[in-house]
Motif scaffolding. Structure first.
Motif, short mmCIF file in Angstrom:
data_model
loop_
_atom_site.label_atom_id
_atom_site.label_comp_id
_atom_site.label_asym_id
_atom_site.label_seq_id
_atom_site.Cartn_x
_atom_site.Cartn_y
_atom_site.Cartn_z
N ARG A 68 56.24 92.03 17.50
CA ARG A 68 55.02 92.17 18.28
C ARG A 68 54.98 91.17 19.44
N LYS A 128 46.20 97.89 18.11
CA LYS A 128 47.44 97.49 18.76
C LYS A 128 47.61 98.23 20.08
N ASN A 183 51.68 102.65 18.48
CA ASN A 183 50.55 101.79 18.79
C ASN A 183 49.25 102.59 18.81
#
Length: 578
Positions: A149, A228, A244
């Motif tokens: 990430r 996200k 995402n």
């Protein structure tokens, strides 16, 4: 990067409430959607978020817990609100994976923390990197992992040291604000934003605007669960946009020029679902407001009653892209977005490993740490080596890799040599390049098996046995310590999900369930797809290399022409995959 908003000690704010809170009759239990069911909390997680804005825990950490120590921290702060500032208790050493699901959190946890440094877009100066290295060495026993990430995770952090850590980070423009928690997490960005020769558009201004306007804003600090984001202007689509909650992928509109294709609702874990296009074209000017609209849809309509159904992907699955687009346009933007084309399939790998020329004639060099495992000493050395070769900027990637920018042509060879001496290879084997691993049982309270060392051992064994047998069609190997898929097992050619398995002697040992043939859109496949599982196909932790050697050798023998591993894995009979 801006300094995060300081937490206040004011009375907790009321949660954001939609104007229409009248509850219509329902035939089923409410899902906790604020705009449908009202804002009354339906579980303890929702209760503690409304009792006190989790961002306000910072003041208590600084003024109370750092002074009085670990035992002064109440449960809702320790296991809940601390996450809003990037802090999780780490796993107590010596607890085997068979006890992960049977012990309570307080029985699994140590008195130390994992600390996640938020690095939006993966962009760091060498000064910032050196600061993180110093924190690692001074407070984290030298620990450091590059995550998928674009964050850096440190371990062995004590609550007494957290205020000083924040002071050091914020002095160089970094923070841990909303690095974890039910909030907008770090924004993935192209690691070569602003420098790549073939970049369509630089998304950095959009990332910066989102961060400056909304990260640390109490209006968005109580989402149903994590949110996200990803944005890229590079044709390799290097931010794993299909998994995402929201992604912007650069595209050329035939009439409106260069902008972004909007994707929503992706996520993996135990209920994997790939994101879907909404079919709209988003201009660079509109992108921040569109992001803001989507995250508020999640806040207001997301499911809050059950934590395992509280991601945006479940709402999208129920609504579908057409309804989601309509709600976004009608209720949150107040206008329609133009239709837009899909971005073309990438024609190159998106990890940026190797030596690549920049648009200004200098070069960027991407290197591969082994499954993201580095250290404070290594990070400090990278800063030193980069500066000695004229670079003041590095980037992290969503593939656990590191990129040094702005290197003059005559200094590239020397830089590559010195990074290689640190264990950071610019020309790694395909297995070293395409293997990632999550934190695993070493630190994670959810894990069942060890991952980092296990994966590193398998890489070394595969390099010795297979060399570049798969160089023509590189094969990705993702190793995860539990079912939650932090290492994206369902989107790997070979994905390994940690669990206890039975060995040949009938004993329970650490091992993995095997997923085969997954992957995201890339030069090797036209569209993303999830891997398949074969009933009963499991491998022991010390048998990974044996299995990968066996299945890769079978693939090399049986593949049809230019067939990829994923294509073969989905058509092969089960016996061929064992």
């Amino acid at each position: 990067m801006v300094t995060p908003r300081p937490a206040t000690t004011a009375a907790p704010a009321e949660p954001h409430r939609a104007t229409a809170t009248v509850r219509p009759p329902r035939a089923t239990k409410p899902n906790g959607q604020w705009k449908v069911d009202g804002t009354a909390p339906l579980n303890h997680n929702e209760e503690f978020k409304q009792e006190s804005d989790p961002l306000e825990v910072r003041a208590r950490i600084e003024q109370t817990y750092a002074r009085e120590g670990f035992d002064s921290i109440p449960g809702d702060d320790l296991h809940g609100r601390f996450r809003w500032w990037g802090l999780y208790t780490q796993r107590k050493p010596g607890i085997d994976g068979g006890r992960t699901a049977t012990l309570e959190p307080h029985e699994l946890e140590d008195r130390y923390f994992m600390l996640r440094v938020r690095i939006d877009g993966g962009a760091l100066t060498t000064e910032q990197l050196r600061t993180i290295a110093g924190i690692s060495r001074d407070f984290g026993r030298g620990s450091a992992d590059l995550t998928d990430r674009q964050n850096i995770q440190l371990h062995w952090i004590q609550v007494e040291d957290v205020p000083e850590i924040w002071r050091r980070l914020e002095s160089v423009g970094l923070s841990t604000t909303e690095a974890c928690g039910d909030v907008p997490r770090v924004i993935l960005g192209s690691p070569v934003a602003g420098v790549a020769k073939d970049e369509l558009i630089d998304p950095t201004p959009i990332i910066n605007e989102i961060q400056e306007r909304w990260i640390g804003d109490p209006e968005l600090s109580n989402l149903p669960r994590k949110f996200k984001s990803a944005i890229t202007g590079h044709p390799s689509q290097d931010v794993v946009h299909e998994i995402n909650d929201i992604s912007f992928v650069a595209v050329q509109h035939p009439e409106l020029g260069i902008g972004y294709d909007l994707w929503v609702g992706g996520g993996l874990s135990t209920a994997p679902r790939l994101a879907e296009r909404l079919g709209v074209f988003v201009t660079p000017e509109d992108a921040p407001e569109v992001w803001y609209g989507v995250v508020r849809i999640f806040r207001d309509y997301g499911y809050r009653r059950l934590r395992n159904k509280a991601r945006l992907k479940f709402l999208l699955a129920d609504w579908g892209p057409a309804k989601f687009r309509q709600i976004l346009e009608d209720e949150y933007l107040g206008r329609a977005l133009p239709d837009g084309p899909a971005a073309p399939v990438p024609d190159q790998q998106g990890d940026h490993v190797g030596v690549h020329e920049q648009k200004d004639g200098r070069f960027y060099v991407g290197v591969a740490p082994t499954v993201g495992r580095v250290s404070g000493d290594i990070l400090a050395s990278v800063a030193d080596v980069a500066e000695a070769h004229g670079s003041l900027r590095v980037r992290l990637t969503p593939h656990q890799k590191l990129v040094v920018l702005d290197v003059a042509a005559e200094k590239v060879e020397s830089l590559v040599t010195e990074l290689d001496a640190l264990g950071l290879q610019a020309n790694p084997s395909q297995f070293r390049r395409r293997t990632i691993a999550c934190t695993g049982i070493e630190y994670c309270k959810l894990a069942i098996v060890e991952t980092k060392a296990t994966a590193a051992t398998a890489i070394t064994q595969l390099e010795e046995r297979l060399g570049d047998v798969s160089a023509l069609k590189p094969i990705s190997l993702h190793v995860n310590g539990c079912p939650n898929s932090c290492a994206r097992i369902q989107t790997a050619d070979i994905g390994l999900k940690g669990q206890l398995v039975t060995d040949d002697d009938g004993s329970q040992v650490p091992g993995f369930q095997v997923h085969l043939g997954g992957g995201l859109a890339s030069q090797d496949r036209e569209e993303a797809g999830l891997g398949r599982t074969v009933r009963g196909l499991k491998v022991t932790a010390d048998g990974i290399a044996d299995y990968v050697e066996r299945v890769v050798t079978r693939f090399e023998k049986d593949r049809d022409g230019d067939e990829t591993f994923a294509q073969w894995a989905h058509r092969a009979d089960e016996e061929s995959l064992r």
